[in-house]
Design an enzyme around this catalytic site. Structure first.
Site, PDB file in Angstrom:
ATOM      1  N   LYS A 143      39.501  31.115  36.342  1.00 54.10           N
ATOM      2  CA  LYS A 143      39.087  30.475  34.795  1.00 54.10           C
ATOM      3  C   LYS A 143      38.526  29.327  34.332  1.00 54.10           C
ATOM      4  O   LYS A 143      37.689  28.053  35.717  1.00 54.10           O
ATOM      5  CB  LYS A 143      40.921  30.388  34.428  1.00 54.10           C
ATOM      6  CG  LYS A 143      41.297  31.650  33.963  1.00 54.10           C
ATOM      7  CD  LYS A 143      42.510  31.920  33.662  1.00 54.10           C
ATOM      8  CE  LYS A 143      42.928  33.616  33.204  1.00 54.10           C
ATOM      9  NZ  LYS A 143      43.970  33.414  32.372  1.00 54.10           N
ATOM     10  N   ARG A 164      48.392  35.890  39.554  1.00 54.96           N
ATOM     11  CA  ARG A 164      47.096  37.519  39.615  1.00 54.96           C
ATOM     12  C   ARG A 164      45.631  36.868  39.863  1.00 54.96           C
ATOM     13  O   ARG A 164      45.418  35.977  39.149  1.00 54.96           O
ATOM     14  CB  ARG A 164      46.833  37.271  38.028  1.00 54.96           C
ATOM     15  CG  ARG A 164      45.948  38.468  37.795  1.00 54.96           C
ATOM     16  CD  ARG A 164      45.963  38.478  35.804  1.00 54.96           C
ATOM     17  NE  ARG A 164      45.057  39.683  35.908  1.00 54.96           N
ATOM     18  CZ  ARG A 164      43.786  39.446  35.016  1.00 54.96           C
ATOM     19  NH1 ARG A 164      43.527  37.855  35.141  1.00 54.96           N
ATOM     20  NH2 ARG A 164      42.909  40.384  34.414  1.00 54.96           N
TER      21      ARG A 164
HETATM   22  C1  8Y7 Z   1      44.658  37.148  32.470  1.00 51.97           C
HETATM   23  C2  8Y7 Z   1      46.214  37.831  32.390  1.00 51.97           C
HETATM   24  C3  8Y7 Z   1      43.449  37.997  31.365  1.00 51.97           C
HETATM   25  C4  8Y7 Z   1      46.112  35.886  32.783  1.00 51.97           C
HETATM   26  C5  8Y7 Z   1      48.247  37.865  32.526  1.00 51.97           C
HETATM   27  C6  8Y7 Z   1      40.516  36.184  33.572  1.00 51.97           C
HETATM   28  C7  8Y7 Z   1      44.845  39.823  31.773  1.00 51.97           C
HETATM   29  C8  8Y7 Z   1      41.069  36.715  31.915  1.00 51.97           C
HETATM   30  N1  8Y7 Z   1      43.887  36.802  32.358  1.00 51.97           N
HETATM   31  N2  8Y7 Z   1      47.154  38.943  32.208  1.00 51.97           N
HETATM   32  N3  8Y7 Z   1      44.717  38.711  31.811  1.00 51.97           N
HETATM   33  N4  8Y7 Z   1      48.324  36.652  32.798  1.00 51.97           N
HETATM   34  N5  8Y7 Z   1      49.317  38.756  32.677  1.00 51.97           N
HETATM   35  O1  8Y7 Z   1      40.024  35.469  33.164  1.00 51.97           O
HETATM   36  O2  8Y7 Z   1      46.259  35.024  32.950  1.00 51.97           O
HETATM   37  O3  8Y7 Z   1      41.121  37.122  34.298  1.00 51.97           O
HETATM   38  S1  8Y7 Z   1      41.664  38.176  31.686  1.00 51.97           S
END
Ligand code: 8Y7
Length: 292
Positions: free
Chosen positions: A230, A264
């Site tokens: 990020k 994640r």
């Molecule tokens: C997150 C996310 C994304 C996060 C959760 C990216 C879908 C942007 N970021 N879901 N999603 N938490 N729960 O940079 O921080 O992956 S998308």
């Protein structure tokens, strides 16, 4: 050690140690992987499956499938398009891999259709706030991840993030979302919380939230942390999105040390190695086990 588990439909996830969630973006315009599964705007399901297989072999416990790009400034996608993107992928992943499939979506129709295909987790960056989303999630009977976002959505969220006290504000929001879920019958042990790194937050907000992640963990729900590649990592390291692995690993380790249950990430193999290293060092009784 206390075994903590999360019931994800037919599968049960052991979250007594941090579980890695691999990101499977089925979008042509994701900021972090730039639509790697697309050739001339055509989705290659084979490419998605190969990538997913590598993630599973590397130790991912969950695969998070998303068809809407939520990067800052991203455009919205129609529900029909989102269904077209994610359903065939979920179907194949379910057939081929023995892991929990998570759906990254805010749309009730997508959540409903995917839950019929046997997903094990609903990951909604809008915390089930679109009309009807809460109800379909309750009906699906699988865990929901409630994420904090400031602002209306990815199109505008980064314009001017402002908080009184970022930790308190995020925790208050999350507790309100928990109450909404419980009001429609979603059990407390089916709820995960996420501070939503990068979703309507300045660098300072993101760093504070990571530093104090243990306070969110102390609310008593499993916490999901998503910092991989990020902007916050780019801002600290000065690195372009393709060069953010080292910074991302540091944030994964920090989140795990503060008690995050799910991490994640895009780079599953490297994150699993880093977490295994952390676990080896922190494990109770390691002095005895590895004494020579
Ligand atoms: C997150 C996310 C994304 C996060 C959760 C990216 C879908 C942007 N970021 N879901 N999603 N938490 N729960 O940079 O921080 O992956 S998308």
């Amino acid at each position: 050690m206390l075994v903590r588990t999360l019931r994800c439909g037919q599968r049960t996830l052991d979250i007594s140690r941090p579980v890695v969630m691999g990101v499977v973006n089925v979008t042509p315009d994701s900021f972090s992987d730039g639509g790697i599964y697309y050739r001339q705007n055509q989705l290659s399901i084979d490419a998605v499956l190969r990538q997913a297989e590598a993630m599973v072999i590397s130790g991912a416990g969950v695969l998070d499938v998303g068809g809407e790009s939520t990067r800052p400034g991203a455009l919205t996608v129609s529900v029909a398009e989102e269904l077209d993107r994610v359903l065939p992928v979920i179907e194949q992943l379910k057939q081929q891999f023995d892991v929990v499939i998570s759906l990254d979506s805010s749309q009730p129709q997508v959540i409903e259709a995917a839950s019929k295909l046997g997903i094990g987790l609903i990951n909604d960056v809008r915390s089930l706030t679109l009309p009807g989303a809460l109800e379909v999630a309750a009906k699906a009977g699988i865990p929901v991840c409630l994420m904090h976002m400031q602002g209306e959505g990815p199109a505008t969220m980064q314009l001017k993030p402002e908080y009184g006290n970022v930790i308190e504000d995020v925790m208050e929001f999350l507790q309100q979302q928990v109450a909404r879920c419980q009001a429609v019958g979603i059990a407390a042990d089916q709820i995960l919380l996420d501070p939503g790194f990068g979703f309507g937050k300045s660098l300072g907000h993101n760093l504070t939230l990571l530093n104090r992640l243990d306070q969110i963990v102390a609310l008593g729900y499993p916490v999901l942390s998503g910092t991989s590649r990020k902007t916050m990592v780019g801002q600290v390291t000065g690195k372009d999105v393709s060069q953010r692995l080292g910074g991302s690993l540091a944030t994964a380790i920090l989140a795990a040390q503060k008690g995050a249950a799910l991490i994640r990430v895009h780079d599953v193999a490297e994150t699993v190695d880093a977490l295994n290293m952390l676990e080896a060092v922190c494990q109770e009784g390691w002095e005895i086990k590895f004494d020579t």
